[in-house]
Design an enzyme around this catalytic site. Structure first.
Site, PDB file in Angstrom:
ATOM      1  N   GLY A  20       0.787  -1.230   0.000  1.00 52.10           N
ATOM      2  CA  GLY A  20       0.000   0.000   0.000  1.00 52.10           C
ATOM      3  C   GLY A  20       0.816   1.276   0.000  1.00 52.10           C
ATOM      4  O   GLY A  20       0.261   2.369   0.063  1.00 52.10           O
ATOM      5  N   HIS A  21       2.139   1.181  -0.068  1.00 47.62           N
ATOM      6  CA  HIS A  21       2.995   2.375   0.039  1.00 47.62           C
ATOM      7  C   HIS A  21       4.065   2.358  -1.032  1.00 47.62           C
ATOM      8  O   HIS A  21       5.177   1.955  -0.770  1.00 47.62           O
ATOM      9  CB  HIS A  21       3.646   2.414   1.423  1.00 47.62           C
ATOM     10  CG  HIS A  21       4.191   3.756   1.808  1.00 47.62           C
ATOM     11  ND1 HIS A  21       5.475   4.151   1.541  1.00 47.62           N
ATOM     12  CD2 HIS A  21       3.609   4.801   2.437  1.00 47.62           C
ATOM     13  CE1 HIS A  21       5.684   5.376   2.021  1.00 47.62           C
ATOM     14  NE2 HIS A  21       4.562   5.779   2.574  1.00 47.62           N
ATOM     15  N   PHE A  22       3.866   2.736  -2.153  1.00 45.53           N
ATOM     16  CA  PHE A  22       2.660   3.166  -2.824  1.00 45.53           C
ATOM     17  C   PHE A  22       2.423   2.238  -4.009  1.00 45.53           C
ATOM     18  O   PHE A  22       3.390   1.869  -4.673  1.00 45.53           O
ATOM     19  CB  PHE A  22       2.819   4.601  -3.353  1.00 45.53           C
ATOM     20  CG  PHE A  22       3.088   5.614  -2.283  1.00 45.53           C
ATOM     21  CD1 PHE A  22       2.057   6.083  -1.483  1.00 45.53           C
ATOM     22  CD2 PHE A  22       4.367   6.093  -2.055  1.00 45.53           C
ATOM     23  CE1 PHE A  22       2.304   7.038  -0.499  1.00 45.53           C
ATOM     24  CE2 PHE A  22       4.607   7.037  -1.069  1.00 45.53           C
ATOM     25  CZ  PHE A  22       3.581   7.507  -0.298  1.00 45.53           C
TER      26      PHE A  22
END
Length: 142
Positions: free
Chosen positions: A49-51
């Site tokens: 999720g990053h990124f």
């Protein structure tokens, strides 16, 4: 050859996967300094999720890895065996370079002050000799 393996690091600090952020310790002066390595891989859970589409290691996790290197240094002292080093403050943190999959982080934390159970470490994370993060970290040993 590394001074300490991941298994030996886990005998000193309480961190475990997925939050143990050190792969090896390359240099160690108990109570004074530690130099550790973190090989950053695409398999790190935070990259999901990053990124998406541009994986970047979160700066706070680089600071945590530096703190873990400092914890190895301070908890290697005989009188601190079995204790935990907790964050007390982060000063002057500067994020200068993105850390991406494939990078090898060199994490150096030097204990510059200590009074009783409180201490301060000067910490620098580099990739290929370029500073990624630098900060002053205050810890409390309990």
């Amino acid at each position: 050859m590394s001074l300490l393996s991941a298994k030996e690091i886990m005998e000193i600090i309480p961190h475990r996967q997925p939050f143990m952020l050190l792969d090896t310790v390359e240099e160690l002066e108990p109570g004074k300094r530690a130099v550790a390595k973190k090989c950053v891989s695409y398999n790190e859970p935070f990259f999901q999720g990053h990124f998406p589409g541009e994986p970047v290691m979160p700066g706070v996790l680089i600071v945590e890895a530096l703190a873990q290197a400092g914890a190895v240094a301070i908890l290697s002292l005989e009188e601190n065996k079995g204790k935990t080093a907790y964050f007390a403050a982060i000063q002057s943190a500067k994020f200068k370079k993105k850390v991406e999959p494939g990078d090898v982080l060199l994490l150096e934390t030097e204990i510059i002050k200590q009074k009783g159970s409180i201490g301060v470490g000067k910490a620098v994370a580099t990739v290929d000799g370029k500073v990624a993060v630098q900060a002053e970290l205050t810890f409390a040993v309990q």
